[in-house]
Scaffold this motif. Structure first.
Motif, PDB file in Angstrom:
ATOM      1  N   TRP A  18       0.424  -1.133   0.199  1.00  0.00           N
ATOM      2  CA  TRP A  18       0.352  -0.168  -0.022  1.00  0.00           C
ATOM      3  C   TRP A  18       1.080   1.201  -0.081  1.00  0.00           C
ATOM      4  O   TRP A  18       0.471   2.467  -0.601  1.00  0.00           O
ATOM      5  N   TRP A  19       2.208   1.007   1.086  1.00  0.00           N
ATOM      6  CA  TRP A  19       2.898   2.449   1.166  1.00  0.00           C
ATOM      7  C   TRP A  19       3.999   2.673  -0.256  1.00  0.00           C
ATOM      8  O   TRP A  19       3.523   3.735  -0.491  1.00  0.00           O
ATOM      9  N   THR A  20       3.743   1.751  -1.530  1.00  0.00           N
ATOM     10  CA  THR A  20       4.472   1.974  -2.394  1.00  0.00           C
ATOM     11  C   THR A  20       3.995   1.939  -3.386  1.00  0.00           C
ATOM     12  O   THR A  20       4.506   2.575  -4.637  1.00  0.00           O
ATOM     13  N   VAL A 181      -9.864  -5.148   3.739  1.00  0.00           N
ATOM     14  CA  VAL A 181      -9.980  -4.172   4.006  1.00  0.00           C
ATOM     15  C   VAL A 181      -7.743  -3.698   3.076  1.00  0.00           C
ATOM     16  O   VAL A 181      -7.280  -3.101   2.740  1.00  0.00           O
ATOM     17  N   ALA A 182      -7.672  -5.055   3.530  1.00  0.00           N
ATOM     18  CA  ALA A 182      -6.087  -5.157   3.171  1.00  0.00           C
ATOM     19  C   ALA A 182      -5.939  -5.276   1.558  1.00  0.00           C
ATOM     20  O   ALA A 182      -5.527  -4.717   1.035  1.00  0.00           O
ATOM     21  N   PHE A 183      -7.056  -6.156   1.297  1.00  0.00           N
ATOM     22  CA  PHE A 183      -7.776  -6.387  -0.571  1.00  0.00           C
ATOM     23  C   PHE A 183      -7.385  -5.036  -1.076  1.00  0.00           C
ATOM     24  O   PHE A 183      -6.815  -4.664  -1.888  1.00  0.00           O
ATOM     25  N   ALA A 184      -8.394  -4.108  -0.722  1.00  0.00           N
ATOM     26  CA  ALA A 184      -8.945  -3.166  -1.067  1.00  0.00           C
ATOM     27  C   ALA A 184      -7.585  -1.770  -1.234  1.00  0.00           C
ATOM     28  O   ALA A 184      -6.800  -1.734  -1.849  1.00  0.00           O
ATOM     29  N   ALA A 185      -6.752  -1.973  -0.183  1.00  0.00           N
ATOM     30  CA  ALA A 185      -5.422  -1.133   0.293  1.00  0.00           C
ATOM     31  C   ALA A 185      -4.715  -1.565  -0.376  1.00  0.00           C
ATOM     32  O   ALA A 185      -3.389  -0.697  -1.485  1.00  0.00           O
ATOM     33  N   LEU A 186      -3.969  -2.793  -1.278  1.00  0.00           N
ATOM     34  CA  LEU A 186      -3.408  -3.655  -2.454  1.00  0.00           C
ATOM     35  C   LEU A 186      -4.005  -3.119  -3.240  1.00  0.00           C
ATOM     36  O   LEU A 186      -2.291  -2.896  -4.121  1.00  0.00           O
ATOM     37  N   HIS A 187      -4.506  -2.584  -4.002  1.00  0.00           N
ATOM     38  CA  HIS A 187      -5.458  -1.695  -4.584  1.00  0.00           C
ATOM     39  C   HIS A 187      -5.283  -0.498  -5.026  1.00  0.00           C
ATOM     40  O   HIS A 187      -5.755   0.480  -5.915  1.00  0.00           O
ATOM     41  N   GLY A 188      -5.039   0.525  -3.785  1.00  0.00           N
ATOM     42  CA  GLY A 188      -5.073   1.536  -3.779  1.00  0.00           C
ATOM     43  C   GLY A 188      -4.437   2.250  -5.168  1.00  0.00           C
ATOM     44  O   GLY A 188      -4.998   3.233  -5.626  1.00  0.00           O
TER      45      GLY A 188
END
Length: 240
Positions: A18-20, A181-188
């Motif tokens: 998510w950060w990168t 939530v993690a799945f969505a964040a990974l595709h930010g």
């Protein structure tokens, strides 16, 4: 203790992605393919498998739950029962799902091809993955990435992450909420609309897993979704 450490490591992987905006898989792809998009896509597929697929299998082995790949573990099945879902599948259910899937694929391809033939823009999100095939030589690598992402993310987000949360906090429902939530964040990197779409797809895949108890069904659907995005849609509706 082990489950807690594995959960922390798993969340760290998601957090880094998510950060990168790329994660470890994107970093590997950037290193491997500066002169060849096909090589970059293959490296992305390999990085995705190592980051999410292989790590999930190793974690399940360490937990002594590798059989969860074939059979939904009781720690997750309990939430299916709580929501009135079977958490198991039979031949009739899988046949019905297969028929619906086949009909949906045929209809989607037909609509996409027809709109392309009429010179109209395809229906759907404007976002297009940087790994989507642009020329014929990139279609096989893109298909490999679709396969890698479908299998790896299915193992990680539909099985491992919810299971770890359930083992640590005693709640499979919380596990699936965290996973979504993690799945969505990974595709930010897909933007707000893209994240909403990814969240809906993730919720749908989770529902199907809880309904059937068959991880392979969810993985197959995920692979087909990614094949559409990375190979079929770019082929029938090239970017302008």
């Amino acid at each position: 203790m082990l489950a807690g450490a594995l959960l922390a490591a798993s969340l760290a992987i998601v957090g880094y992605g998510w950060w990168t905006g790329k994660g470890f898989a994107g970093r590997i792809a950037a290193l491997a393919g500066p002169t060849s998009r096909a090589r970059m896509i293959v490296a992305w597929a390999a990085g995705t498998w190592v980051t999410y697929g292989l790590s999930s299998l190793l974690a399940l082995i360490l937990l002594g739950q590798i059989d969860a790949v074939a059979t939904m573990p009781p720690d997750l099945q309990i939430v299916a029962w709580r929501f009135g879902l079977s958490g198991g599948s039979d031949a009739g259910m899988l046949l019905w799902l297969g028929a619906c899937l086949a009909a949906g694929v045929v209809a989607g391809v037909a609509v996409l091809a027809l709109r392309n033939r009429l010179g109209k823009r395809p229906i759907g999100l404007a976002y297009r993955s940087p790994a989507a095939a642009r020329v014929a030589g990139e279609r096989l690598p893109a298909a490999l990435l679709a396969l890698s992402a479908g299998v790896s993310e299915g193992l990680f987000f539909r099985l491992l992450l919810p299971l770890l949360v359930a083992l640590v906090f005693g709640s499979a429902a919380l596990g699936y909420a965290v996973s979504l939530v993690a799945f969505a964040a990974l595709h930010g990197h897909q933007g707000r609309v893209g994240m909403i779409a990814v969240t809906l797809v993730g919720a749908w895949l989770t529902y199907l897993y809880l309904l059937t108890g068959a991880l392979w069904v969810v993985v197959l659907l995920h692979v087909l979704i990614d094949l559409h995005a990375l190979v079929l849609r770019p082929r029938l509706a090239p970017a302008t």
